[in-house]
Enzyme design. Structure first.
Site, PDB file in Angstrom:
ATOM      1  N   HIS A 115      44.799  36.750   0.995  1.00 19.19           N
ATOM      2  CA  HIS A 115      44.312  36.492   2.346  1.00 19.19           C
ATOM      3  C   HIS A 115      45.331  36.918   3.388  1.00 19.19           C
ATOM      4  O   HIS A 115      46.495  37.144   3.090  1.00 19.19           O
ATOM      5  CB  HIS A 115      43.941  35.020   2.552  1.00 19.19           C
ATOM      6  CG  HIS A 115      45.048  34.020   2.392  1.00 19.19           C
ATOM      7  ND1 HIS A 115      45.327  33.391   1.202  1.00 19.19           N
ATOM      8  CD2 HIS A 115      45.943  33.508   3.277  1.00 19.19           C
ATOM      9  CE1 HIS A 115      46.333  32.540   1.366  1.00 19.19           C
ATOM     10  NE2 HIS A 115      46.731  32.595   2.630  1.00 19.19           N
TER      11      HIS A 115
ATOM     12  N   GLU B 100      41.682  24.669   8.248  1.00 20.25           N
ATOM     13  CA  GLU B 100      41.516  26.089   7.974  1.00 20.25           C
ATOM     14  C   GLU B 100      40.095  26.441   7.584  1.00 20.25           C
ATOM     15  O   GLU B 100      39.343  25.600   7.076  1.00 20.25           O
ATOM     16  CB  GLU B 100      42.466  26.510   6.847  1.00 20.25           C
ATOM     17  CG  GLU B 100      42.236  25.716   5.576  1.00 20.25           C
ATOM     18  CD  GLU B 100      42.841  26.400   4.359  1.00 20.25           C
ATOM     19  OE1 GLU B 100      44.045  26.210   4.155  1.00 20.25           O
ATOM     20  OE2 GLU B 100      42.117  27.089   3.638  1.00 20.25           O
TER      21      GLU B 100
ATOM     22  N   GLN C 298      42.080  33.880   6.472  1.00 18.99           N
ATOM     23  CA  GLN C 298      42.342  32.431   6.522  1.00 18.99           C
ATOM     24  C   GLN C 298      42.673  32.081   7.974  1.00 18.99           C
ATOM     25  O   GLN C 298      43.740  32.414   8.477  1.00 18.99           O
ATOM     26  CB  GLN C 298      43.529  32.090   5.614  1.00 18.99           C
ATOM     27  CG  GLN C 298      43.877  30.609   5.573  1.00 18.99           C
ATOM     28  CD  GLN C 298      45.023  30.335   4.618  1.00 18.99           C
ATOM     29  OE1 GLN C 298      46.123  30.856   4.800  1.00 18.99           O
ATOM     30  NE2 GLN C 298      44.763  29.544   3.583  1.00 18.99           N
TER      31      GLN C 298
HETATM   32  C1  V0V Z   1      58.884  31.829  11.783  1.00 16.53           C
HETATM   33  N1  V0V Z   1      59.417  33.071  11.864  1.00 16.53           N
HETATM   34  C2  V0V Z   1      58.485  33.953  11.485  1.00 16.53           C
HETATM   35  C3  V0V Z   1      57.334  33.186  11.182  1.00 16.53           C
HETATM   36  N2  V0V Z   1      57.619  31.883  11.372  1.00 16.53           N
HETATM   37  N3  V0V Z   1      58.527  35.274  11.372  1.00 16.53           N
HETATM   38  C4  V0V Z   1      57.392  35.882  10.955  1.00 16.53           C
HETATM   39  N4  V0V Z   1      56.240  35.227  10.663  1.00 16.53           N
HETATM   40  C5  V0V Z   1      56.178  33.892  10.768  1.00 16.53           C
HETATM   41  N5  V0V Z   1      55.056  33.256  10.472  1.00 16.53           N
HETATM   42  C6  V0V Z   1      60.752  33.414  12.302  1.00 16.53           C
HETATM   43  C7  V0V Z   1      61.046  32.860  13.688  1.00 16.53           C
HETATM   44  O1  V0V Z   1      60.597  33.750  14.688  1.00 16.53           O
HETATM   45  C8  V0V Z   1      62.533  32.703  13.675  1.00 16.53           C
HETATM   46  O2  V0V Z   1      63.138  33.934  13.913  1.00 16.53           O
HETATM   47  C9  V0V Z   1      62.823  32.304  12.247  1.00 16.53           C
HETATM   48  O3  V0V Z   1      61.703  32.784  11.456  1.00 16.53           O
HETATM   49  C10 V0V Z   1      62.923  30.790  12.078  1.00 16.53           C
HETATM   50  O4  V0V Z   1      61.727  30.252  12.589  1.00 16.53           O
HETATM   51  P1  V0V Z   1      61.583  28.833  13.327  1.00 16.53           P
HETATM   52  O5  V0V Z   1      60.622  29.015  14.418  1.00 16.53           O
HETATM   53  O6  V0V Z   1      62.936  28.272  13.627  1.00 16.53           O
HETATM   54  O7  V0V Z   1      60.868  27.976  12.226  1.00 16.53           O
HETATM   55  P2  V0V Z   1      61.392  27.304  10.900  1.00 16.53           P
HETATM   56  O8  V0V Z   1      62.633  27.996  10.394  1.00 16.53           O
HETATM   57  O9  V0V Z   1      61.425  25.843  11.102  1.00 16.53           O
HETATM   58  O10 V0V Z   1      60.161  27.650   9.935  1.00 16.53           O
HETATM   59  C11 V0V Z   1      59.851  28.955   9.571  1.00 16.53           C
HETATM   60  C12 V0V Z   1      59.320  28.892   8.132  1.00 16.53           C
HETATM   61  C13 V0V Z   1      58.124  27.905   8.161  1.00 16.53           C
HETATM   62  C14 V0V Z   1      58.879  30.279   7.728  1.00 16.53           C
HETATM   63  C15 V0V Z   1      60.415  28.392   7.190  1.00 16.53           C
HETATM   64  O11 V0V Z   1      57.136  28.385   9.054  1.00 16.53           O
HETATM   65  C16 V0V Z   1      57.511  27.656   6.815  1.00 16.53           C
HETATM   66  O12 V0V Z   1      57.994  26.849   6.001  1.00 16.53           O
HETATM   67  N6  V0V Z   1      56.381  28.344   6.495  1.00 16.53           N
HETATM   68  C17 V0V Z   1      55.695  28.144   5.217  1.00 16.53           C
HETATM   69  C18 V0V Z   1      54.556  27.164   5.337  1.00 16.53           C
HETATM   70  C19 V0V Z   1      53.475  27.636   6.254  1.00 16.53           C
HETATM   71  O13 V0V Z   1      53.616  28.601   7.001  1.00 16.53           O
HETATM   72  N7  V0V Z   1      52.341  26.899   6.253  1.00 16.53           N
HETATM   73  C20 V0V Z   1      51.176  27.197   7.104  1.00 16.53           C
HETATM   74  C21 V0V Z   1      50.158  27.982   6.378  1.00 16.53           C
HETATM   75  P3  V0V Z   1      64.223  34.131  15.083  1.00 16.53           P
HETATM   76  O14 V0V Z   1      63.551  33.714  16.347  1.00 16.53           O
HETATM   77  O15 V0V Z   1      65.357  33.201  14.684  1.00 16.53           O
HETATM   78  O16 V0V Z   1      64.584  35.577  15.014  1.00 16.53           O
HETATM   79  S1  V0V Z   1      49.399  26.988   5.128  1.00 16.53           S
HETATM   80  C22 V0V Z   1      48.574  28.071   4.066  1.00 16.53           C
HETATM   81  O17 V0V Z   1      48.762  29.331   4.241  1.00 16.53           O
HETATM   82  C23 V0V Z   1      47.765  27.530   3.086  1.00 16.53           C
HETATM   83  C24 V0V Z   1      47.499  26.072   2.984  1.00 16.53           C
HETATM   84  C25 V0V Z   1      47.120  28.426   2.093  1.00 16.53           C
HETATM   85  O18 V0V Z   1      47.220  29.632   2.168  1.00 16.53           O
HETATM   86  O19 V0V Z   1      46.432  27.881   1.162  1.00 16.53           O
HETATM   87 CO    CO Z   2      47.889  31.062   3.522  1.00 16.40          CO
END
Ligand code: V0V
Ligand code: CO
Length: 157
Positions: free
Chosen positions: A7, A43, A60
């Site tokens: 997705h 979602e 998604q």
């Molecule tokens: C953050 N950054 C990203 C980003 N999110 N870059 C690209 N794409 C994204 N989606 C960058 C952000 O601009 C910062 O860069 C740096 O990473 C740190 O971000 P932050 O804003 O300080 O945020 P953090 O570090 O607290 O969290 C970022 C992470 C977090 C990726 C660790 O979003 C995470 O754990 N994601 C995984 C879970 C998730 O996304 N769940 C929702 C979908 P600069 O500014 O420092 O350069 S749930 C899902 O998909 C499901 C249920 C499914 O598929 O079944």
């Molecule tokens: Co996902």
């Protein structure tokens, strides 16, 4: 082995109006909806096509359930748009371990529960050329082209 685009995750402010956009503009229908409290999202999965590995590819659509969730934080900073891509695999544990061995940060020690009972993990965007990347193993009964699994389901928890 990663065998499909499972997705593309799209962050939106309002799930219902975004679902309606995709329905009215392209004719895509909702295949499944759910709330994932651990991930902080409501979602909708819009099935685009089945894939040759027995799975499927979806859009998604993701609305945050709380401001401090991953999608909530991302929306506040970037506005609506593509949030992540997800590759499908039959073996998320093995593929995550192989990617970790290559020096990419895998965010979870063990895969967590994703959409439709799947098992998911994420790779850090800073190690993936700016792309938040998810690995997914679908639940055995979901996403296949078998007749029993293709009926749309809607589950609001
Ligand atoms: C953050 N950054 C990203 C980003 N999110 N870059 C690209 N794409 C994204 N989606 C960058 C952000 O601009 C910062 O860069 C740096 O990473 C740190 O971000 P932050 O804003 O300080 O945020 P953090 O570090 O607290 O969290 C970022 C992470 C977090 C990726 C660790 O979003 C995470 O754990 N994601 C995984 C879970 C998730 O996304 N769940 C929702 C979908 P600069 O500014 O420092 O350069 S749930 C899902 O998909 C499901 C249920 C499914 O598929 O079944
Ligand atoms: Co996902």
């Amino acid at each position: 082995m990663l065998t499909r685009i499972d997705h593309i995750g799209i962050a939106c402010e309002n799930l219902d109006t975004t679902v309606e956009f995709y329905r009215a503009t392209y004719g895509f229908e909702v295949f499944h909806t759910e709330v994932n409290e651990e991930q902080g999202v409501r979602e909708a999965m819009l099935k685009i096509n089945d894939t040759s590995d027995g799975g499927a590819s979806y859009l998604q659509l993701l609305e945050p359930t709380r401001a401090d969730s991953a999608v909530g934080k991302w929306l506040a900073k970037n506005g609506e748009g593509v949030h992540h891509i997800a590759f499908g695999t039959a073996d998320v544990d093995g593929d995550a371990a192989a990617v970790r061995d290559k020096g990419v940060r895998v965010l979870y020690d063990e895969p967590r529960t994703g959409s439709m009972g799947s098992r998911i993990t994420f790779l850090h965007p800073k190690d993936c050329h700016g792309v938040l990347t998810e690995l997914v193993t679908a639940a055995p009964h979901e996403g296949t082209s078998a007749p029993a699994s293709t009926s749309p389901s809607t589950t609001e928890h």
